[in-house]
Design an enzyme around this catalytic site. Structure first.
Site, PDB file in Angstrom:
ATOM      1  N   ILE A 183       0.828  -1.210   0.000  1.00 41.08           N
ATOM      2  CA  ILE A 183       0.000   0.000   0.000  1.00 41.08           C
ATOM      3  C   ILE A 183       0.861   1.258   0.000  1.00 41.08           C
ATOM      4  CG2 ILE A 183      -1.757   1.297   1.318  1.00 41.08           C
ATOM      5  CD1 ILE A 183      -2.716  -1.400   0.004  1.00 41.08           C
ATOM      6  N   ASP A 195      11.538   3.092   4.672  1.00 45.58           N
ATOM      7  CA  ASP A 195      11.238   1.718   5.090  1.00 45.58           C
ATOM      8  C   ASP A 195      12.431   1.201   5.862  1.00 45.58           C
ATOM      9  OD1 ASP A 195       9.072  -0.607   3.832  1.00 45.58           O
ATOM     10  OD2 ASP A 195      10.830  -1.297   4.956  1.00 45.58           O
ATOM     11  N   THR A 205      -0.343  -4.603   9.769  1.00 49.89           N
ATOM     12  CA  THR A 205      -1.020  -4.823  11.058  1.00 49.89           C
ATOM     13  C   THR A 205      -1.437  -6.285  11.136  1.00 49.89           C
ATOM     14  OG1 THR A 205      -2.942  -3.855   9.963  1.00 49.89           O
ATOM     15  CG2 THR A 205      -1.902  -2.546  11.675  1.00 49.89           C
ATOM     16  N   ARG A 241      -8.225   1.510   0.229  1.00 48.26           N
ATOM     17  CA  ARG A 241      -9.313   0.652  -0.248  1.00 48.26           C
ATOM     18  C   ARG A 241      -8.965  -0.099  -1.528  1.00 48.26           C
ATOM     19  NH1 ARG A 241     -14.613   4.524  -0.066  1.00 48.26           N
ATOM     20  NH2 ARG A 241     -15.490   3.746   1.886  1.00 48.26           N
ATOM     21  N   LYS A 300     -13.519   0.704   7.466  1.00 45.98           N
ATOM     22  CA  LYS A 300     -12.556  -0.147   6.758  1.00 45.98           C
ATOM     23  C   LYS A 300     -12.751  -1.630   7.079  1.00 45.98           C
ATOM     24  CE  LYS A 300      -9.084  -1.855   4.768  1.00 45.98           C
ATOM     25  NZ  LYS A 300      -8.570  -1.749   3.444  1.00 45.98           N
ATOM     26  N   GLY A 337      -7.957 -15.970   0.925  1.00 46.19           N
ATOM     27  CA  GLY A 337      -6.601 -15.619   1.361  1.00 46.19           C
ATOM     28  C   GLY A 337      -6.373 -14.132   1.271  1.00 46.19           C
ATOM     29  N   CYS A 347      -6.239  -9.225   3.877  1.00 44.80           N
ATOM     30  CA  CYS A 347      -7.307  -8.304   4.275  1.00 44.80           C
ATOM     31  C   CYS A 347      -8.550  -9.071   4.672  1.00 44.80           C
ATOM     32  CB  CYS A 347      -7.628  -7.386   3.110  1.00 44.80           C
ATOM     33  SG  CYS A 347      -6.158  -6.755   2.316  1.00 44.80           S
ATOM     34  N   TYR A 368      -2.910 -15.994  -3.505  1.00 45.31           N
ATOM     35  CA  TYR A 368      -4.240 -15.996  -2.881  1.00 45.31           C
ATOM     36  C   TYR A 368      -5.354 -15.690  -3.862  1.00 45.31           C
ATOM     37  CZ  TYR A 368      -4.900 -10.897  -2.436  1.00 45.31           C
ATOM     38  OH  TYR A 368      -5.100  -9.569  -2.681  1.00 45.31           O
TER      39      TYR A 368
HETATM   40  N1  SAJ Z   1     -12.743 -14.566  -3.334  1.00 43.74           N
HETATM   41  C1  SAJ Z   1     -13.668 -15.610  -3.504  1.00 43.74           C
HETATM   42  N2  SAJ Z   1     -14.850 -15.343  -4.137  1.00 43.74           N
HETATM   43  C2  SAJ Z   1     -15.158 -14.102  -4.600  1.00 43.74           C
HETATM   44  C3  SAJ Z   1     -14.235 -13.042  -4.405  1.00 43.74           C
HETATM   45  C4  SAJ Z   1     -13.032 -13.310  -3.775  1.00 43.74           C
HETATM   46  O1  SAJ Z   1     -13.435 -16.751  -3.113  1.00 43.74           O
HETATM   47  O2  SAJ Z   1     -16.243 -13.949  -5.179  1.00 43.74           O
HETATM   48  C5  SAJ Z   1     -11.461 -14.819  -2.644  1.00 43.74           C
HETATM   49  C6  SAJ Z   1     -10.238 -14.474  -3.477  1.00 43.74           C
HETATM   50  O3  SAJ Z   1      -9.873 -15.525  -4.342  1.00 43.74           O
HETATM   51  C7  SAJ Z   1      -9.204 -14.216  -2.398  1.00 43.74           C
HETATM   52  C8  SAJ Z   1     -10.013 -13.566  -1.288  1.00 43.74           C
HETATM   53  O4  SAJ Z   1     -11.350 -13.939  -1.535  1.00 43.74           O
HETATM   54  O5  SAJ Z   1      -8.626 -15.405  -1.914  1.00 43.74           O
HETATM   55  C9  SAJ Z   1      -9.894 -12.059  -1.199  1.00 43.74           C
HETATM   56  O6  SAJ Z   1      -9.794 -11.485  -2.477  1.00 43.74           O
HETATM   57  P1  SAJ Z   1     -10.552 -10.163  -2.961  1.00 43.74           P
HETATM   58  O7  SAJ Z   1     -10.203  -9.952  -4.391  1.00 43.74           O
HETATM   59  O8  SAJ Z   1     -11.987 -10.230  -2.632  1.00 43.74           O
HETATM   60  O9  SAJ Z   1      -9.966  -9.016  -2.013  1.00 43.74           O
HETATM   61  P2  SAJ Z   1      -8.484  -8.536  -1.579  1.00 43.74           P
HETATM   62  O10 SAJ Z   1      -8.160  -9.204  -0.289  1.00 43.74           O
HETATM   63  O11 SAJ Z   1      -7.511  -8.680  -2.697  1.00 43.74           O
HETATM   64  O12 SAJ Z   1      -8.748  -6.965  -1.333  1.00 43.74           O
HETATM   65  C10 SAJ Z   1      -9.704  -6.549  -0.370  1.00 43.74           C
HETATM   66  C11 SAJ Z   1     -10.614  -5.480  -0.989  1.00 43.74           C
HETATM   67  N3  SAJ Z   1     -11.783  -5.257  -0.126  1.00 43.74           N
HETATM   68  C12 SAJ Z   1     -13.036  -5.310  -0.581  1.00 43.74           C
HETATM   69  O13 SAJ Z   1     -13.316  -5.593  -1.722  1.00 43.74           O
HETATM   70  C13 SAJ Z   1     -14.109  -4.987   0.400  1.00 43.74           C
HETATM   71  C14 SAJ Z   1      -9.827  -4.189  -1.205  1.00 43.74           C
HETATM   72  O14 SAJ Z   1     -10.702  -3.168  -1.660  1.00 43.74           O
HETATM   73  C15 SAJ Z   1      -9.175  -3.740   0.123  1.00 43.74           C
HETATM   74  O15 SAJ Z   1      -8.384  -2.577  -0.069  1.00 43.74           O
HETATM   75  C16 SAJ Z   1      -8.262  -4.860   0.554  1.00 43.74           C
HETATM   76  O16 SAJ Z   1      -9.042  -6.022   0.775  1.00 43.74           O
HETATM   77  C17 SAJ Z   1      -7.544  -4.407   1.830  1.00 43.74           C
HETATM   78  O17 SAJ Z   1      -6.356  -4.065   1.749  1.00 43.74           O
HETATM   79  O18 SAJ Z   1      -8.161  -4.311   2.885  1.00 43.74           O
END
Ligand code: SAJ
Length: 406
Positions: free
Chosen positions: A10, A29, A80, A149, A201, A252, A255, A314
């Protein structure tokens, strides 16, 4: 000048974005190797558009160092983690970064916390860390929480276009930091208080975790009675007020698999839905293992020596494997003393797990049964290479016939 503390997933893109939009930025850093890599002109992880952004930021004069700077605005974006046992946030990196800022910052400086923190962390840990140095918050030091976000895989676009939240004790300071983010952010920036910003958040990521859990639970129900979960979700989503997410092999990343636990850790008796959702998501790697076992039985496969997991990250097209479903599955097998399956991921060049391959064709020729754990573009573009394999597709990316699904 803005001093961005923590140049990870980030902090780095945020620092680069500001520097490429005319803001004077120094990135700090404590990892000297990371700083050396950046100073040698290279980025430290893969992300669409990051290299171009890096170039623009270097042109804009960005500097990288291990030293904290003397300036009037700091942005803290350090990790965190959470304690796996108590499910509570471990704010040690934030506290130590804030303390280091206090050692050098002049009176009147503003400290912006971008790191995700659980509601109450700033009151509990950050304010005392500042006051310890004799500073009076609101007079000598101003405090802001501006959680990020952006989604890995689309970070650069989302940094530019997403709406943002800025939480501050003092509206004037909130507006000042809003102007700073507006140097590059074209979305709406809402100014609120710190406690609300902290909560929004964590709630955003919890919303997604709960909704993924719902899709995963549907996958289990449909498997139990031989129904097609994808067809069902597709039809349901044609309803104007229904929008079900996709089931998968688990959740995974740093977040969605982490942040909801902050709420469970702080409010254990009030978080029934969230807690059950996290358990459902955590159960998916084992569900995949059971699917592998069922398919082995159906096909008369006696041992696991020619079964391979495709994908270690992930999610698709990122190089981040933190808390990945594949790692969870590998760990689950280890705990059952099972022989490790073969694993391959085009985005992971170092050896992370046993039995890992680094060449797609070599991996394919060593297995008869492929479990697609991640839907990277590579596999989508090379489906023909799986034509003679048994395939369990946990992501519904396969275009072949006779494929097994979750
Ligand atoms: N996943 C599923 N099914 C889905 C969507 C995702 O199984 O329909 C899985 C993904 O494969 C992955 C995990 O969930 O393993 C998380 O992936 P993601 O693409 O949903 O999210 P992150 O962790 O890459 O990013 C999230 C985002 N939060 C939201 O969409 C509410 C991002 O906007 C945040 O900035 C980020 O967390 C964060 O840093 O908090």
């Amino acid at each position: 000048m803005i001093n961005v503390i923590g140049l990870g997933y980030i902090g780095l893109p945020t620092a680069l974005m500001m520097a490429s939009h005319g803001v004077e930025v120094v990135g700090t850093d404590y990892n000297a190797d990371l700083v050396a890599t950046l100073n040698s002109g290279k980025t430290t992880f893969k992300e669409d558009g990051l290299d171009e952004l890096f170039e623009a930021a270097v042109k804009g004069g960005i500097k990288f160092t291990t030293e904290y700077q003397v300036t009037d605005t700091y942005i803290v974006s350090v990790p965190t983690p959470y304690d796996k046992f108590s499910k509570k946030i471990d704010a040690c990196y934030v506290i130590s970064a804030v303390k280091s800022v206090m050692d050098v910052c002049p009176k009147g400086a503003t400290v912006v916390i971008e790191s995700t923190v659980s509601p109450g962390t700033i009151d509990k840990f950050v304010r005392p860390a500042i006051e310890e140095n004799g500073f009076v918050i609101g007079k000598d030091i101003h405090l802001v929480h501006a959680p990020e976000r952006i989604i890995p895989g689309n970070m650069v676009y989302e940094l530019l276009h997403n709406d943002r939240t800025v939480g501050a004790d003092d509206v004037e300071i909130g507006e000042k930091i809003k102007t700073l983010y507006a140097s590059f952010c074209q979305g709406e920036i809402v100014v609120t208080d710190i406690r609300t910003a902290e909560m929004t958040k964590v709630v955003e990521n919890t919303f997604r975790a709960v909704n993924i859990a719902f899709a995963n639970e549907l996958a289990k129900i449909c498997r139990h009675d031989g129904m097609d979960v994808y067809e069902i979700i597709k039809i349901c989503n044609m309803h104007p007020r229904v929008n079900i997410l996709q089931p998968g092999p688990g959740v995974g990343g740093h977040c969605i698999s982490v942040d909801p636990w902050f709420l469970v850790g702080d409010y254990p008796s009030l978080t029934k839905v969230i807690w059950e959702s996290m358990k459902v998501n955590d159960s998916m790697p084992e569900f995949v293992l059971n699917r592998i076992y069922d398919i082995m039985k159906e096909k008369g496969i006696k041992d696991t020596s020619r079964i391979g997991l495709y994908g270690l990250t992930y999610k698709e097209n990122v190089d981040d494997y933190r808390e990945s479903p594949t790692l969870q599955l590998v760990e689950c097998m280890e705990r059952h003393l099972a022989h490790p399956l073969k694993v391959y991921d085009p985005f992971i060049t170092e050896d992370i797990v046993e039995n890992q391959y680094h060449d797609f064709d070599e991996f394919l020729s060593s297995v008869d049964f492929v479990v697609i754990m991640v839907g990277h573009n590579e596999i989508k573009e090379n489906m023909d290479k799986l034509a003679d394999k048994i395939v369990l597709d946990t992501r519904k990316v396969c275009s072949l016939e006779n494929v097994y699904y979750l």
